[in-house]
Design a protein around this motif. Structure first.
Motif, PDB file in Angstrom:
ATOM      1  N   PRO A 218       6.697  28.565  23.478  1.00  0.00           N
ATOM      2  CA  PRO A 218       6.747  26.562  24.318  1.00  0.00           C
ATOM      3  C   PRO A 218       8.458  26.455  23.305  1.00  0.00           C
ATOM      4  N   ASP A 219       8.568  26.237  24.798  1.00  0.00           N
ATOM      5  CA  ASP A 219      10.070  25.365  24.421  1.00  0.00           C
ATOM      6  C   ASP A 219       9.976  24.724  23.080  1.00  0.00           C
ATOM      7  N   GLU A 220       9.358  23.448  23.315  1.00  0.00           N
ATOM      8  CA  GLU A 220       9.744  22.318  22.341  1.00  0.00           C
ATOM      9  C   GLU A 220       8.852  22.657  21.093  1.00  0.00           C
TER      10      GLU A 220
END
Length: 391
Positions: A218-220
């Motif tokens: 996930p990007d975050e």
């Protein structure tokens, strides 16, 4: 019902030796201690208890991972996730933190050490923490992260501001300075998207290329990982080099012995790591009530694993307050933690300490304390400012 007993005060003023004296008292009298300070937490001070909590899956990092609590700005893997959620992040980064990879950084680390020491030698001394060890790990990790050279001064200032904010125990300052580091992490990730690098050598690219069950991370959480990596390797080497300098200033015979025989330095580093372990505030929280040392720690209550105390536990390390070269069980020290969250950067850490000490001893005939030692506060323990006089 939350524990309200106050067995010690983590916020009282300290000097270079006082915290270790307090932990020796707690190991004797109250090894599983509680305090209302810094938001309230338990402190494990004996070796076996710390080792157990570091490895037992009943103790997790996802609720609170350091004392005082500093994570106000999002989850930062791998530290903020429990196994197996943290595993993909460790799997992406661990190959880039091998001993072989760390040794490739030796020439850069040595050149940096000489460059930083040169002006101190020229003027006959200076603050080994402020002028040397606060800069060295920033540039070493910057090289490992393959950061643009022009970003390193900003990283040094932002990282130092965050560390000082943590020591101030003011949540708003911690949030503000942490967000500055997040901005740097976003910029680095954006740069790798524009200009991809080989994921077998570049940590950010390795995270972007990683797959878990066929899906990208996930990007975050990639952002949180890069943010964590940017600062996590900055504090311990700075504090350790300062503490080593204090010890050798107090023991000129050992200082000269290491200067005359640099082959002893790796063994000395291990004993220094045990004696001056720079962390006392890594935390866990139990997922259910746990009995330790005759006391009950409640579910989700913060527990500090006081590694600095565990490594001076007399039951494991006889004459624990003394420097003893080649201790027979030195490999058992917990300076790099234990269990699934042991420090993945231990090889880079050891390498930096070894090269820094080699170069400091080679550049001087003798050094001694030349002013007041300023010490860190929770979660670290050790020296933040050590003025030295060089001869």
């Amino acid at each position: 019902m939350k524990e309200t007993m106050q067995d010690f005060d983590p916020e009282r003023p300290e000097d270079f030796d006082s915290a270790h004296a307090e932990y020796a008292r707690l190991r004797r009298e109250c090894p599983v201690a509680h305090t209302n300070g810094l938001g309230g937490f338990w402190a494990l001070t004996r070796y076996d208890d710390v080792k157990r909590a570091a490895s037992d899956p009943l103790f997790v990092t996802s609720v609170q991972n350091v004392v005082p609590k500093v994570a106000f700005t999002g989850r930062r893997p791998p530290l903020h996730l429990n196994p197996p959620e943290h595993t993909p992040y460790r799997k992406a980064l661990n190959p880039l933190l091998s001993q072989e990879r760390s040794e490739t950084l030796v020439p850069h680390t040595r050149a940096l050490s000489r460059e930083l020491l040169a002006p101190m030698v020229a003027k006959g001394g200076g603050d080994i923490c402020v002028e040397f060890s606060s800069h060295l790990p920033v540039h070493v990790f910057g090289e490992w992260m393959r950061m643009p050279e022009e970003s390193l001064a900003t990283l040094h200032d932002a990282g130092r501001a965050f560390i000082l904010a943590v020591h101030s125990t003011k949540p708003e300052s911690m949030k503000e300075t942490s967000l500055r580091l997040y901005e740097m992490a976003r910029d680095l990730i954006a740069l790798r998207h524009r200009e991809p690098q080989d994921p077998t050598v570049d940590p950010t690219s390795a995270l972007l290329a990683a797959r878990h069950e066929g899906e990208p991370l996930p990007d975050e959480l990639i952002l949180g990982t890069v943010r964590q990596v940017l600062v996590v390797g900055m504090v311990a080497p700075m504090v350790m080099i300062g503490s080593i300098a204090v010890h050798l200033s107090r023991d000129p015979e050992l200082q000269q012995r290491l200067r005359e025989d640099p082959s002893l330095i790796p063994a000395a580093i291990e004993e220094f790591l045990r004696l001056y372990t720079p962390y006392r505030g890594f935390a866990r929280t139990p997922v259910c009530p746990v009995e330790m040392g005759g006391r009950t720690i409640g579910k989700d209550e913060a527990v500090a694993l006081v590694y600095a105390s565990a490594n001076r536990d007399e039951a494991v390390f006889p004459n624990s307050g003394e420097f003893i070269m080649d201790r027979p069980n030195i490999a058992e020290h917990l300076a790099f933690g234990r269990g699934p969250h042991n420090c993945p950067g231990l090889h880079i850490g050891r390498m930096q300490l070894r090269v820094a000490l080699e170069e400091l001893l080679a550049a001087t005939k003798h050094f001694a304390l030349d002013g007041e030692i300023v010490v860190s506060r929770w979660p670290e323990i050790g020296a933040l400012s050590v003025p030295l006089r060089f001869d």
